[in-house]
Design a protein around this motif. Structure first.
Motif, PDB file in Angstrom:
ATOM      1  N   ASP A   3       0.798  -1.204   0.042  1.00 37.23           N
ATOM      2  CA  ASP A   3      -0.181   0.214  -0.069  1.00 37.23           C
ATOM      3  C   ASP A   3       0.803   1.196  -0.048  1.00 37.23           C
ATOM      4  OD1 ASP A   3      -1.982   1.875   0.405  1.00 37.23           O
ATOM      5  OD2 ASP A   3      -2.860   0.992   1.952  1.00 37.23           O
ATOM      6  N   ALA A   4       1.048   1.933  -1.346  1.00 35.77           N
ATOM      7  CA  ALA A   4       1.814   2.850  -1.178  1.00 35.77           C
ATOM      8  C   ALA A   4       1.205   4.211  -1.168  1.00 35.77           C
ATOM      9  CB  ALA A   4       2.593   3.030  -2.779  1.00 35.77           C
ATOM     10  N   GLY A   5       1.705   5.145  -0.297  1.00 30.78           N
ATOM     11  CA  GLY A   5       0.940   6.334   0.388  1.00 30.78           C
ATOM     12  C   GLY A   5      -0.220   6.055   0.989  1.00 30.78           C
TER      13      GLY A   5
ATOM     14  N   PHE B 168       6.311  -8.082  -4.732  1.00 32.89           N
ATOM     15  CA  PHE B 168       4.874  -8.027  -4.336  1.00 32.89           C
ATOM     16  C   PHE B 168       3.856  -8.562  -5.445  1.00 32.89           C
ATOM     17  CE2 PHE B 168       6.646  -4.222  -2.282  1.00 32.89           C
ATOM     18  CZ  PHE B 168       6.518  -4.603  -0.830  1.00 32.89           C
ATOM     19  N   ASP B 169       2.977  -9.111  -4.721  1.00 32.66           N
ATOM     20  CA  ASP B 169       1.708  -9.904  -5.594  1.00 32.66           C
ATOM     21  C   ASP B 169       0.771  -8.859  -5.842  1.00 32.66           C
ATOM     22  OD1 ASP B 169       2.474 -12.740  -5.562  1.00 32.66           O
ATOM     23  OD2 ASP B 169       2.503 -11.997  -3.332  1.00 32.66           O
ATOM     24  N   GLY B 170       0.796  -7.716  -5.364  1.00 32.09           N
ATOM     25  CA  GLY B 170      -0.183  -6.654  -5.636  1.00 32.09           C
ATOM     26  C   GLY B 170       0.042  -5.360  -4.778  1.00 32.09           C
ATOM     27  N   VAL B 171      -0.106  -4.064  -5.646  1.00 30.99           N
ATOM     28  CA  VAL B 171       0.405  -2.918  -5.229  1.00 30.99           C
ATOM     29  C   VAL B 171      -0.866  -1.774  -5.522  1.00 30.99           C
ATOM     30  CG1 VAL B 171       2.621  -3.260  -5.892  1.00 30.99           C
ATOM     31  CG2 VAL B 171       1.151  -2.198  -7.534  1.00 30.99           C
ATOM     32  N   LEU B 172      -1.034  -1.144  -4.226  1.00 26.43           N
ATOM     33  CA  LEU B 172      -2.113  -0.521  -4.368  1.00 26.43           C
ATOM     34  C   LEU B 172      -1.694   1.132  -4.121  1.00 26.43           C
ATOM     35  CD1 LEU B 172      -5.204   0.501  -3.859  1.00 26.43           C
ATOM     36  CD2 LEU B 172      -4.508  -0.111  -1.381  1.00 26.43           C
ATOM     37  N   ALA B 173      -2.135   2.178  -4.869  1.00 27.73           N
ATOM     38  CA  ALA B 173      -1.849   3.640  -4.461  1.00 27.73           C
ATOM     39  C   ALA B 173      -3.279   4.204  -4.782  1.00 27.73           C
ATOM     40  CB  ALA B 173      -0.990   4.085  -5.494  1.00 27.73           C
ATOM     41  N   ASP B 174      -3.803   4.783  -3.530  1.00 28.94           N
ATOM     42  CA  ASP B 174      -5.262   5.564  -3.210  1.00 28.94           C
ATOM     43  C   ASP B 174      -4.826   7.027  -3.023  1.00 28.94           C
ATOM     44  OD1 ASP B 174      -7.761   6.069  -2.868  1.00 28.94           O
ATOM     45  OD2 ASP B 174      -7.737   5.213  -0.894  1.00 28.94           O
ATOM     46  N   ARG B 175      -5.507   7.851  -4.125  1.00 34.86           N
ATOM     47  CA  ARG B 175      -5.324   9.153  -3.752  1.00 34.86           C
ATOM     48  C   ARG B 175      -3.818   9.677  -3.555  1.00 34.86           C
ATOM     49  NH1 ARG B 175      -8.702  10.394   1.084  1.00 34.86           N
ATOM     50  NH2 ARG B 175      -8.630   8.552   1.644  1.00 34.86           N
ATOM     51  N   VAL B 176      -2.976   9.007  -4.273  1.00 37.82           N
ATOM     52  CA  VAL B 176      -1.505   9.237  -4.075  1.00 37.82           C
ATOM     53  C   VAL B 176      -1.025  10.168  -5.289  1.00 37.82           C
ATOM     54  CG1 VAL B 176       0.761   7.984  -3.932  1.00 37.82           C
ATOM     55  CG2 VAL B 176      -1.084   7.403  -2.609  1.00 37.82           C
TER      56      VAL B 176
END
Length: 320
Positions: free
Chosen positions: A102-104, A158-166
């Protein structure tokens, strides 16, 4: 920094502080990461003088970071944000035995929910040392202070990456997406979400003044205010598969959100401080805002775009 997090990072990039070195904001959250060849993991954003900086573009430079922590906590309880965050987590397809970034991640509240609901091992990173301390306080075990342009993690980890409102806030959102893809395994998922400020609507008696303020918000306040609409095409350029996009519209009529969640009452004053609006215009904007609220005519809306895709190739599976 936990041993689990160190395993994800470039092996030569961890540097211990010398004995007696005063604790830095990074070491307080367990981070003395470097991303290679003397390149620091934290690179505070350079906001041009002609812009009106958004608070979340450089949170640690804010006069009252605790206020921003409170704002994020308030947003996490809002039904709109809770609903679309749940959808982001579904699009990630996280499950036990998988590693997710989870980036940001802000306060880490959403990362904690994702880990608890999916059983995946979630690593959270943020440019802000303040936010990383908050993540630790909230009980996240894997936390890193990191710049999205130079993530301190190995390739394909990583198997998944997420950037929410970043991506709306970073200097170079295209480069940040490239970094997110670099650390994602073949077969892994990338999921991003941002509002598109070009979709904003604000109901005020003076439509020209309302549009002027919204235009300034698009061009002077949010670095990459319309980037969200370009993400499906960017993913296609990277050769990603299963590209999927959704739109969710935030509609606000609740007067408390004017001063709380969205801080709409502050917008015109901030632009007046930088000379983009006259002080009389800013005062009129807020007076019309109060009038619209009092007459039950207030409305603000903006659309968020959620985009997900799969990195091509055969998944290798994570070893935790």
């Amino acid at each position: 920094m936990t041993s689990d997090t160190r395993l994800l990072c470039e092996p030569a990039d961890h540097e211990a502080e010398a004995p007696g070195t005063p604790a830095s904001p990074l070491s307080e959250v367990g981070q003395t990461l470097r991303t290679g060849a003397g390149r620091p993991s934290v690179s505070w954003p350079d906001m041009a003088d002609h812009c009106v900086p958004h608070a979340f573009s450089d949170l640690d430079a804010h006069s009252d970071p605790s206020r921003l922590v409170t704002t994020l906590n308030r947003l996490s309880d809002d039904p709109f944000f809770a609903s679309y965050k749940q959808r982001l987590h579904e699009l990630l397809r996280a499950r036990p035995g998988r590693r997710i970034l989870d980036a940001g991640a802000g306060t880490g509240e959403a990362a904690l929910r994702l880990a608890g609901a999916s059983g995946a091992a979630v690593t959270a990173c943020d440019l802000s040392a303040v936010m990383c301390r908050e993540m630790r306080r909230n009980g996240l075990p894997r936390v890193a202070v990191a710049d999205a342009h130079h993530l301190p993690f190995r390739d394909r980890v990583f198997d998944g990456v997420l950037a929410d409102r970043v991506l709306q806030h970073v200097n170079d959102p295209g480069k940040a997406v490239t970094e997110l893809l670099r650390v994602t395994r073949p077969g892994g998922r990338i999921v991003v979400c941002d509002p598109d400020t070009g979709t904003q609507a604000l109901a005020l008696e003076d439509e020209d003044l309302a549009e002027k303020v919204l235009s300034l918000r698009r061009t002077k306040n949010i670095r990459n205010g319309t980037f969200a609409r370009t993400v499906p095409g960017l993913f296609a350029d990277h050769g990603l598969e299963d590209i999927h996009a959704e739109a969710r519209t935030l509609l606000i009529r609740d007067p408390e959100s004017v001063d709380g969640t969205m801080g709409i009452r502050d917008w015109a004053g901030a632009f007046a401080d930088r000379g983009y609006l006259g002080r009389a215009e800013a005062d009129r904007f807020n007076a019309l805002l109060d009038k619209a609220i009092g007459n039950d005519r207030f409305l603000y809306a903006v659309t968020y775009f959620l985009t997900a895709a799969t990195v091509p190739g055969n998944p290798g599976g994570s070893t935790l």
